[in-house]
Design a protein around this motif. Structure first.
Motif, PDB file in Angstrom:
ATOM      1  N   ALA A  69       0.821  -1.205   0.000  1.00  0.00           N
ATOM      2  CA  ALA A  69       0.000   0.000   0.000  1.00  0.00           C
ATOM      3  C   ALA A  69       0.854   1.253   0.000  1.00  0.00           C
ATOM      4  O   ALA A  69       0.336   2.351  -0.140  1.00  0.00           O
ATOM      5  N   ASP A  70       2.140   1.128   0.201  1.00  0.00           N
ATOM      6  CA  ASP A  70       3.025   2.281   0.269  1.00  0.00           C
ATOM      7  C   ASP A  70       4.057   2.238  -0.845  1.00  0.00           C
ATOM      8  O   ASP A  70       4.413   1.176  -1.354  1.00  0.00           O
ATOM      9  N   MET A  71       4.533   3.431  -1.197  1.00  0.00           N
ATOM     10  CA  MET A  71       5.610   3.518  -2.182  1.00  0.00           C
ATOM     11  C   MET A  71       6.912   3.032  -1.560  1.00  0.00           C
ATOM     12  O   MET A  71       7.143   3.201  -0.363  1.00  0.00           O
TER      13      MET A  71
ATOM     14  N   SER B 208       1.766  19.427  -5.688  1.00  0.00           N
ATOM     15  CA  SER B 208       1.464  18.044  -5.312  1.00  0.00           C
ATOM     16  C   SER B 208       2.651  17.427  -4.577  1.00  0.00           C
ATOM     17  O   SER B 208       3.788  17.886  -4.700  1.00  0.00           O
ATOM     18  N   PRO B 209       2.393  16.362  -3.819  1.00  0.00           N
ATOM     19  CA  PRO B 209       3.505  15.695  -3.114  1.00  0.00           C
ATOM     20  C   PRO B 209       4.346  14.790  -4.009  1.00  0.00           C
ATOM     21  O   PRO B 209       5.304  14.178  -3.530  1.00  0.00           O
ATOM     22  N   ALA B 210       4.002  14.688  -5.279  1.00  0.00           N
ATOM     23  CA  ALA B 210       4.687  13.744  -6.172  1.00  0.00           C
ATOM     24  C   ALA B 210       6.162  14.101  -6.325  1.00  0.00           C
ATOM     25  O   ALA B 210       6.507  15.253  -6.585  1.00  0.00           O
ATOM     26  N   ARG B 211       7.018  13.095  -6.191  1.00  0.00           N
ATOM     27  CA  ARG B 211       8.456  13.297  -6.387  1.00  0.00           C
ATOM     28  C   ARG B 211       8.892  12.985  -7.814  1.00  0.00           C
ATOM     29  O   ARG B 211      10.011  13.274  -8.202  1.00  0.00           O
TER      30      ARG B 211
ATOM     31  N   VAL C 234       6.138  -1.304 -11.095  1.00  0.00           N
ATOM     32  CA  VAL C 234       5.087  -0.300 -11.037  1.00  0.00           C
ATOM     33  C   VAL C 234       3.719  -0.942 -10.821  1.00  0.00           C
ATOM     34  O   VAL C 234       2.890  -0.434 -10.068  1.00  0.00           O
ATOM     35  N   ASP C 235       3.471  -2.074 -11.488  1.00  0.00           N
ATOM     36  CA  ASP C 235       2.156  -2.695 -11.357  1.00  0.00           C
ATOM     37  C   ASP C 235       1.972  -3.407 -10.027  1.00  0.00           C
ATOM     38  O   ASP C 235       0.894  -3.935  -9.751  1.00  0.00           O
ATOM     39  N   ALA C 236       3.015  -3.419  -9.160  1.00  0.00           N
ATOM     40  CA  ALA C 236       2.878  -4.001  -7.831  1.00  0.00           C
ATOM     41  C   ALA C 236       2.702  -2.934  -6.762  1.00  0.00           C
ATOM     42  O   ALA C 236       2.577  -3.247  -5.587  1.00  0.00           O
ATOM     43  N   ILE C 237       2.693  -1.674  -7.183  1.00  0.00           N
ATOM     44  CA  ILE C 237       2.538  -0.568  -6.235  1.00  0.00           C
ATOM     45  C   ILE C 237       1.061  -0.197  -6.156  1.00  0.00           C
ATOM     46  O   ILE C 237       0.374  -0.134  -7.171  1.00  0.00           O
ATOM     47  N   ASP C 238       0.596   0.041  -4.949  1.00  0.00           N
ATOM     48  CA  ASP C 238      -0.795   0.432  -4.758  1.00  0.00           C
ATOM     49  C   ASP C 238      -1.105   1.665  -5.591  1.00  0.00           C
ATOM     50  O   ASP C 238      -0.314   2.616  -5.650  1.00  0.00           O
ATOM     51  N   ARG C 239      -2.280   1.645  -6.258  1.00  0.00           N
ATOM     52  CA  ARG C 239      -2.621   2.728  -7.175  1.00  0.00           C
ATOM     53  C   ARG C 239      -2.683   4.077  -6.467  1.00  0.00           C
ATOM     54  O   ARG C 239      -2.228   5.090  -7.004  1.00  0.00           O
ATOM     55  N   ALA C 240      -3.270   4.107  -5.277  1.00  0.00           N
ATOM     56  CA  ALA C 240      -3.364   5.383  -4.559  1.00  0.00           C
ATOM     57  C   ALA C 240      -1.981   5.919  -4.217  1.00  0.00           C
ATOM     58  O   ALA C 240      -1.706   7.115  -4.341  1.00  0.00           O
ATOM     59  N   ALA C 241      -1.084   5.013  -3.796  1.00  0.00           N
ATOM     60  CA  ALA C 241       0.284   5.438  -3.486  1.00  0.00           C
ATOM     61  C   ALA C 241       1.004   5.908  -4.742  1.00  0.00           C
ATOM     62  O   ALA C 241       1.768   6.875  -4.715  1.00  0.00           O
ATOM     63  N   MET C 242       0.742   5.230  -5.858  1.00  0.00           N
ATOM     64  CA  MET C 242       1.357   5.632  -7.120  1.00  0.00           C
ATOM     65  C   MET C 242       0.890   7.023  -7.531  1.00  0.00           C
ATOM     66  O   MET C 242       1.679   7.839  -8.033  1.00  0.00           O
ATOM     67  N   CYS C 243      -0.383   7.311  -7.323  1.00  0.00           N
ATOM     68  CA  CYS C 243      -0.907   8.632  -7.674  1.00  0.00           C
ATOM     69  C   CYS C 243      -0.276   9.722  -6.823  1.00  0.00           C
ATOM     70  O   CYS C 243      -0.106  10.854  -7.280  1.00  0.00           O
ATOM     71  N   ARG C 244       0.070   9.394  -5.587  1.00  0.00           N
ATOM     72  CA  ARG C 244       0.727  10.380  -4.731  1.00  0.00           C
ATOM     73  C   ARG C 244       2.196  10.562  -5.098  1.00  0.00           C
ATOM     74  O   ARG C 244       2.775  11.607  -4.838  1.00  0.00           O
ATOM     75  N   ALA C 245       2.780   9.542  -5.702  1.00  0.00           N
ATOM     76  CA  ALA C 245       4.217   9.573  -5.960  1.00  0.00           C
ATOM     77  C   ALA C 245       4.578  10.185  -7.296  1.00  0.00           C
ATOM     78  O   ALA C 245       5.698  10.677  -7.471  1.00  0.00           O
ATOM     79  N   ARG C 246       3.678  10.171  -8.269  1.00  0.00           N
ATOM     80  CA  ARG C 246       4.012  10.707  -9.586  1.00  0.00           C
ATOM     81  C   ARG C 246       2.847  11.529 -10.124  1.00  0.00           C
ATOM     82  O   ARG C 246       1.702  11.328  -9.758  1.00  0.00           O
ATOM     83  N   VAL C 247       3.162  12.475 -10.966  1.00  0.00           N
ATOM     84  CA  VAL C 247       2.131  13.277 -11.608  1.00  0.00           C
ATOM     85  C   VAL C 247       2.512  13.435 -13.074  1.00  0.00           C
ATOM     86  O   VAL C 247       3.674  13.669 -13.404  1.00  0.00           O
ATOM     87  N   LEU C 248       1.524  13.254 -13.947  1.00  0.00           N
ATOM     88  CA  LEU C 248       1.718  13.379 -15.380  1.00  0.00           C
ATOM     89  C   LEU C 248       0.848  14.521 -15.886  1.00  0.00           C
ATOM     90  O   LEU C 248      -0.374  14.497 -15.711  1.00  0.00           O
ATOM     91  N   ILE C 249       1.466  15.530 -16.500  1.00  0.00           N
ATOM     92  CA  ILE C 249       0.734  16.654 -17.081  1.00  0.00           C
ATOM     93  C   ILE C 249       0.799  16.505 -18.599  1.00  0.00           C
ATOM     94  O   ILE C 249       1.874  16.612 -19.186  1.00  0.00           O
TER      95      ILE C 249
END
Length: 570
Positions: free
Chosen positions: A324-326, A483-486, A397-412
Motif C-alpha cells: 500500500a506504500d511507495m 502536489s507531493p509527487a516526487r 510499477v504494477d505491484a505498487i498500490d494505485r493510490a500510493a502511485m498517484c501520490r508519488a508521480r504526476v503526469l501533465i
C-alpha cells in the motif's frame, strides 16, 4: 453495486426530499379518501333528504380536496426531481469513471459510441425511476384512501373491493420476470441492430468493392428480424397487464353491483353504494392502471437499464495488488520494455532500457509519433508494457498500490485540464492542506503570478472556457508543483507557453525536490536537462547533450535544423 442497492441509496441519501414527498403525497391523495365520503353524504344527508345546501356543502368539500391535490401534485413533482436528478448524476458519473478507468488501464481509445449508448440508457433510467416513484407512491396512498374510505362507509363492502384487487396485483407481479427478460433482450437487440447498421454504413464502400452486399444485408436483416420478434413477444405479454387491470380494477365494480341487493338488506344506502363505486372508479381503478402501466413498462425498463449500466460501466479490477506504500527511493528503471497498441501492431517502444536516478532531470526527444508520450504513460503506470519491467525503487510499477502511485508521480499532458470551481480548488485538489504561503510560493515559482492576479486570486471562480490553452497549462503546472509527487512527467505540458515562460516553469520543477522527465516540445528543454533520451525508432540512446551530439546522428540533425529561441533573442 447491485440494482437494488443503487435504488435504495438514491432514495436514502435524500431524506429531506423523501420526507417532503411523503407529506405532500397525503395532500395529493386527499380525493382518494374524500370522494366516496362526499358523494355518499351529499346523496344520503343532502339531496336525498331534501337538503340541497348540505349536499352542496359536501360537494364543496370534495372540490377543496381536489384543489389541495393539485397543490400537492406540484410539490410532489419537485420532491421527485430532488431525488431523481442526483440519481441521474450518480449514474453518469459511474459511466464516465468506468470508461476512463477502462481506457487508462487498457491504453486503448475510449468507445465513444458505447458511452453515448450508455448515456441514453442513463436518461431512460432517470425518466423511468421518476415515473416508478410517482406511480408506486400514488398507488399506495390512493389504496390507503380507498380502504379507509370504504371501511368508514360500510365494512362489509371491503372484501368485494380488496379481494379482486389482490388477485389482479398477483397476476401482474407474476408476469414481471418474463417482462424483464424480454425487455432486456429487446435492449440488447436494439444495440446489436444499431451496431450492425453503423458498421455497414461505415464500410459501405468496401462492401460494394468486394461485392458483399447480399451477405452484409443478410446479416443486418437477421438482427432487424430478431429485434422485431422480440418486440412482438413483449407486446403479446402486455395482454397480461390488461387482464390484471380488468381483474383488479373493474371486477370490484361488478361484484359491488351484483351484491347490492344483499348489501341493501344489511343496511346499505344508495349513498353508500354510490360512494363505494366512486372509490373504485375514481381512485382504485386509475391508480391500479397507472401502477400496471408504470411498473410494467417503466419499472422493467428501469431495472434492465440499470443492470446494463452497472455491468458495462463497472470499473476494471485494480491492477496493483502489492504494497500500500511507495518504496523508499525513486530510482526509475526500465528493463527491456516493449509496447504496441494492439496485438497485430508494430511496437511503438521496443526493448527499451533506461535508468533515471532520484532527483535527475531527463529530457526525451525524437520525431513526432516516435513514442515519447507512450514512454511517459508507461512510466506513469497508465499503460502496461507488453514485455519487460518498469521499476521504481526496485518495485515493479504494477505491484505498487494505485493510490500510493498517484501520490508519488504526476503526469501533465499537452491538453491541461481545468475544472469549474475556484482557482484555489484547481491548484490544491492534489495537495490538500497546503497553506496560502505554499500556494503563493508555487504560483511565483512556476510563473503564474500575473494570471492569478488577473483571475482575482485563489477565491475567484474559474471558467475553463474563458482561459487560453497556455493559461490552462500554467494552472496545471502549478497544481503539479504543489502536489507531493516526487516524480513529475511533463508531456509537452508547456507547448502553449512562450519560450521564456516555458523556461521558467521547467527551471522551477528542476529546482524542486524530486525527479523531472520532460517530453520536449522545444529543444531548449534538452539543453536545460542533465541528460537526454533520444528516441530513434527501434533505437534509443541516453546521455548528456554533448554525448548525444557526438553519438546520435538524429540528435545532431534535430539540433542542426532547430533555431534556438535564446540565440534569436540574443
Amino acid at each position: 453495486m447491485r440494482v437494488r442497492d443503487l435504488l435504495w441509496q438514491a432514495v436514502r441519501r435524500r431524506p429531506r426530499h423523501l420526507a417532503r414527498l411523503l407529506c405532500w403525497s397525503f395532500a395529493e391523495a386527499a380525493p382518494s379518501f374524500v370522494s366516496g365520503q362526499a358523494i355518499a353524504h351529499a346523496l344520503d344527508d343532502g339531496f336525498g333528504s331534501g337538503r340541497p345546501l348540505v349536499g352542496l356543502g359536501w360537494l364543496m368539500i370534495l372540490a377543496a380536496a381536489w384543489l389541495t391535490a393539485a397543490l400537492g401534485a406540484r410539490q410532489v413533482l419537485l420532491a421527485i426531481a430532488g431525488i431523481v436528478e442526483p440519481f441521474r448524476d450518480t449514474l453518469l458519473r459511474q459511466v464516465v469513471e468506468g470508461t476512463l478507468h477502462r481506457t487508462a488501464t487498457s491504453g486503448m481509445r475510449p468507445d465513444t459510441g458505447a458511452v453515448a449508448r450508455l448515456n441514453r440508457q442513463v436518461e431512460l433510467a432517470r425518466d423511468s425511476f421518476g415515473a416508478v416513484i410517482a406511480v408506486v407512491r400514488s398507488f399506495l396512498f390512493s389504496i390507503m384512501g380507498v380502504v379507509f374510505g370504504v371501511l368508514t362507509l360500510m365494512g362489509a363492502v371491503l372484501p368485494l373491493v380488496v379481494l379482486p384487487l389482490l388477485a389482479g396485483l398477483s397476476l401482474f407481479l407474476m408476469s414481471l420476470p418474463a417482462m424483464a427478460r424480454l425487455q432486456r433482450r429487446l435492449i440488447l437487440a436494439e444495440e446489436r441492430t444499431a451496431s450492425s447498421v453503423a458498421a455497414m454504413v461505415d464500410g459501405l464502400r468496401d462492401v460494394a468493392a468486394c461485392g458483399a452486399e447480399e451477405r452484409v444485408a443478410a446479416g443486418v436483416q437477421q438482427d432487424v428480424e430478431f429485434q422485431a420478434r422480440t418486440s412482438q413477444a413483449l407486446a403479446r405479454l402486455t395482454a397480461v397487464r390488461t387482464l390484471s387491470l380488468a381483474v383488479g380494477g373493474w371486477l370490484p365494480i361488478l361484484m359491488v353491483l351484483a351484491a347490492t341487493p344483499a348489501l341493501v338488506r344489511d343496511g346499505a344506502t344508495a349513498g353508500i353504494i354510490l360512494g363505494t363505486l366512486t372509490y373504485v372508479a375514481q381512485s382504485l381503478t386509475p391508480a391500479l392502471g397507472s401502477l400496471v402501466q408504470g411498473v410494467g413498462v417503466n419499472g422493467v425498463r428501469l431495472v434492465v437499464a440499470l443492470e446494463r449500466i452497472v455491468t458495462t460501466s463497472a470499473r476494471p479490477p485494480a491492477t496493483s495488488t502489492g504494497s500500500a506504500d511507495m518504496p523508499r527511493g525513486m530510482l526509475l528503471r526500465l528493463r527491456g520494455v516493449t509496447f504496441a497498441y494492439g496485438p497485430d501492431a508494430d511496437p511503438v517502444v521496443s526493448d527499451l532500457d533506461l535508468a533515471v536516478r532520484d532527483g535527475d532531470h531527463l529530457a526525451v526527444v525524437g520525431p513526432s509519433g516516435i513514442g515519447k508520450s507512450t514512454v511517459a504513460a508507461l512510466i506513469a503506470g497508465i499503460l502496461r508494457p507488453d514485455g519487460g519491467r518498469i521499476l521504481i525503487g526496485g518495485v515493479p510499477v504494477d505491484a505498487i498500490d494505485r493510490a500510493a502511485m498517484c501520490r508519488a508521480r504526476v503526469l501533465i499532458p499537452q491538453e491541461a485540464y481545468v475544472f469549474r470551481g475556484t482557482l484555489g480548488e484547481n491548484l490544491t485538489y492534489m495537495a490538500e492542506g497546503r497553506s496560502q504561503a505554499d500556494i503563493d510560493k508555487a504560483v511565483d515559482a512556476v510563473g503564474m503570478t500575473e494570471l492569478a492576479a488577473r483571475l482575482g486570486g485563489c477565491a475567484a471562480e474559474v471558467d475553463p472556457s474563458e482561459l487560453s490553452a497556455g493559461e490552462r497549462q500554467l494552472i496545471a503546472l502549478t497544481r503539479a508543483y504543489l502536489s507531493p509527487a516526487r516524480l513529475v512527467l511533463l508531456d509537452e505540458a508547456t507547448c502553449h507557453l512562450d519560450p521564456a515562460a516555458e523556461a521558467r516553469a521547467e527551471e522551477a520543477f528542476a529546482a524542486r525536490d524530486g525527479t523531472l522527465i520532460v517530453i520536449a516540445h522545444r529543444l531548449t528543454s534538452a539543453l536545460r536537462a542533465r541528460r537526454v533520451l533520444v528516441m530513434d525508432g527501434a533505437r534509443a540512446q541516453v546521455g548528456t547533450h554533448e554525448e548525444m551530439v557526438a553519438a546520435s546522428p538524429l540528435y545532431r540533425d534535430l539540433m542542426g535544423r532547430w533555431e534556438a529561441p535564446v540565440t534569436a533573442e540574443a
